[in-house]
Motif scaffolding. Structure first.
Motif, PDB file in Angstrom:
ATOM      1  N   ASN A   1      -5.525   2.959  -3.496  1.00  0.00           N
ATOM      2  CA  ASN A   1      -4.122   2.463  -3.336  1.00  0.00           C
ATOM      3  C   ASN A   1      -4.011   3.524  -4.592  1.00  0.00           C
TER       4      ASN A   1
ATOM      5  N   LYS B   1       6.120   7.851   2.185  1.00  0.00           N
ATOM      6  CA  LYS B   1       5.380   6.501   2.782  1.00  0.00           C
ATOM      7  C   LYS B   1       4.412   7.594   4.428  1.00  0.00           C
ATOM      8  N   SER B   2       3.096   6.424   3.777  1.00  0.00           N
ATOM      9  CA  SER B   2       2.096   7.170   5.094  1.00  0.00           C
ATOM     10  C   SER B   2       1.233   6.340   5.259  1.00  0.00           C
ATOM     11  N   LYS B   3       0.945   5.612   6.903  1.00  0.00           N
ATOM     12  CA  LYS B   3       0.190   4.382   7.068  1.00  0.00           C
ATOM     13  C   LYS B   3      -1.220   4.974   7.082  1.00  0.00           C
TER      14      LYS B   3
ATOM     15  N   MET C   1      -7.793   2.761   9.119  1.00  0.00           N
ATOM     16  CA  MET C   1      -6.383   2.192   9.826  1.00  0.00           C
ATOM     17  C   MET C   1      -5.991   1.073  10.234  1.00  0.00           C
ATOM     18  N   LYS C   2      -6.302   0.900  11.387  1.00  0.00           N
ATOM     19  CA  LYS C   2      -6.553  -0.313  12.731  1.00  0.00           C
ATOM     20  C   LYS C   2      -7.017  -1.350  12.115  1.00  0.00           C
TER      21      LYS C   2
ATOM     22  N   TRP D   1      -7.846  -1.839   6.731  1.00  0.00           N
ATOM     23  CA  TRP D   1      -6.252  -1.044   5.884  1.00  0.00           C
ATOM     24  C   TRP D   1      -5.979  -2.442   5.656  1.00  0.00           C
ATOM     25  N   PRO D   2      -5.379  -2.638   6.932  1.00  0.00           N
ATOM     26  CA  PRO D   2      -4.043  -3.370   6.268  1.00  0.00           C
ATOM     27  C   PRO D   2      -4.521  -4.684   6.378  1.00  0.00           C
TER      28      PRO D   2
ATOM     29  N   ASN E   1      -5.255  -4.679   1.920  1.00  0.00           N
ATOM     30  CA  ASN E   1      -4.280  -4.259   1.865  1.00  0.00           C
ATOM     31  C   ASN E   1      -2.817  -5.800   1.897  1.00  0.00           C
TER      32      ASN E   1
END
Lengths: 260, 156
Positions: free
Chosen positions: A75, A85-87, B22-23, B26-27, B30
């Protein structure tokens, strides 16, 4: 006892399976690389998904803290380098770092461990290379995926017209005479990115593996004298290479969205 | 270096891993870290706020204490004043009462004296009349006249 050359070649040969029916050619698969990377990838997402599912805000366990350390490191890198900004970029970086690290970690397995397992299971001639990042297919698969993302990010940030214009007018100027020169430079820059990414990782891991194989050719009593220091040094190399691949991916994607 | 279909397979694995991370990876991780950072920041802010409130409360308490002291002093002073006044009033009242009693006694005394004097006068006049009667009677009996007068003298 096989000759030295045979020994080295045996250790550097992939377990190749043809898909088209003809030996060689593009349509064949390195089962060892593919299986090892799939297992390691599954290991990575399984561990991280379990920790993520059980993650506690308060009073985290030691293992959760270890995972958090990695997440936080990724991070920090993403935030420092990529200002949009990017997911996608942060999870992408995490995946690259962990996956590549696990690939490289396989380099620390004793070179003859797999051969010994093959001997024990009755396949003394079977080939099995355990380091997926010492296979150009793996490194290029990742770096070419990054290239696709670089192009995608450029287009989404600047528009198809904007990016095309940039390709023809930079770095030297917008005069039509300079268009071909600009275009050649831009293409070299674009293509050099995945090539350098892939070959850097591949070269490091292939060389490391080769040196381990050469050390394995020494008399048994002397192997530790070289093998020990090289393995310890390699702990640094494998982490560093995983880190470099991740950071350069972020840098390239950040360059893609910023104006030159 | 032999590039082959492994590249495609590896790319597919890579894409699947990235999408999964990503699904599902991470969320939550984070989000958890951000939540913790937020909680720590909130906690620090609350501590700071608490410290400020404590200071406020302390100064308020000091103010109140000062006020209470002043009020207590005032009350004590008032009480002293009241006590003095009460005592003075009582003294005055007692003095008045005493004066009244003395005056009453005096007037009673005077009355008694007056009455006694009246009585005495009455008696004297009675005696004088008696004496005079005797004298008048003795005019007739001269020999006994002087004897009676002497008797009267002795009586007076």
């Amino acid at each position: 006892m096989a000759s030295t050359t045979e020994y080295i070649v045996h250790h550097l040969t992939f377990n190749n399976v043809t898909l088209s029916g003809n030996e060689g050619g593009f349509w064949s698969l390195h089962i060892d690389t593919f299986a090892m990377s799939a297992i390691l990838g599954f290991l990575f997402i399984a561990i991280f998904a379990i920790v993520a599912r059980r993650a506690k805000v308060e009073a985290p366990g030691k293992f959760q803290l270890f995972i958090e350390l990695i997440v936080d490191m990724v991070n920090t890198q993403v935030r420092d380098i990529y200002h949009g900004k990017s997911k996608l970029i942060a999870p992408l970086s995490l995946t690259i770092f962990c996956w590549v690290f696990l690939f490289n970690l396989m380099d620390l397995l004793p070179v003859d461990l797999i051969s010994w397992v093959n001997h024990m299971t009755g396949n003394p001639e079977a080939h099995w290379r355990v380091v997926p990042s010492a296979d150009v297919n793996t490194t290029f698969a990742m770096s070419l995926s990054v290239l696709v993302l670089i192009i995608g990010y450029s287009i989404s940030a600047k528009g198809l017209g904007g990016w095309t214009k940039e390709v023809f007018t930079k770095p030297f100027g917008s005069s039509p005479i300079l268009w071909p020169v600009n275009f050649i430079f831009q293409m070299i820059e674009l293509v050099s990115k995945p090539i350098s990414l892939a070959l850097r990782l591949f070269g490091n891991m292939y060389a490391g593996e080769l040196i381990f194989i050469l050390i394995a050719l020494l008399p048994a009593g002397a192997q530790w004298a070289l093998g020990g220091p090289w393995a310890i040094f390699h702990i640094l190399i494998i982490t560093l290479q995983a880190f470099v691949f991740m950071v350069l991916t972020i840098v390239y994607l950040s360059l893609a969205v910023e104006d030159h | 270096m032999d590039i082959n279909a492994t590249l495609i397979g590896q790319a597919i694995t890579f894409i699947i891993l990235v999408l999964f991370t990503m699904k599902f990876v991470w969320p939550p991780l984070n989000g958890m870290l951000e939540e913790r950072a937020k909680r720590i920041a909130d906690g620090l802010a609350a501590a700071e706020e608490g410290k400020k409130q404590l200071l406020n409360a302390e100064s308020k308490v000091a103010d109140e204490l000062k006020k209470v002291h002043a009020r207590a002093n005032e009350i004590v002073a008032n009480a002293e004043k009241l006590a003095h006044q009460t005592i003075d009033d009582a003294k005055l009242k007692a003095q008045l009462e005493a004066d009244k009693i003395i005056a009453n006694a005096k007037s009673q005394l005077e009355q008694d004296l007056f009455r006694m004097r009246e009585d005495l006068r009455q008696q004297v006049s009675d005696l004088v009349i008696k004496g005079a009667e005797q004298v008048v009677r003795a005019e007739i009996d001269k020999s006994r006249h002087e004897k009676l007068l002497a008797q009267l003298k002795a009586e007076l």
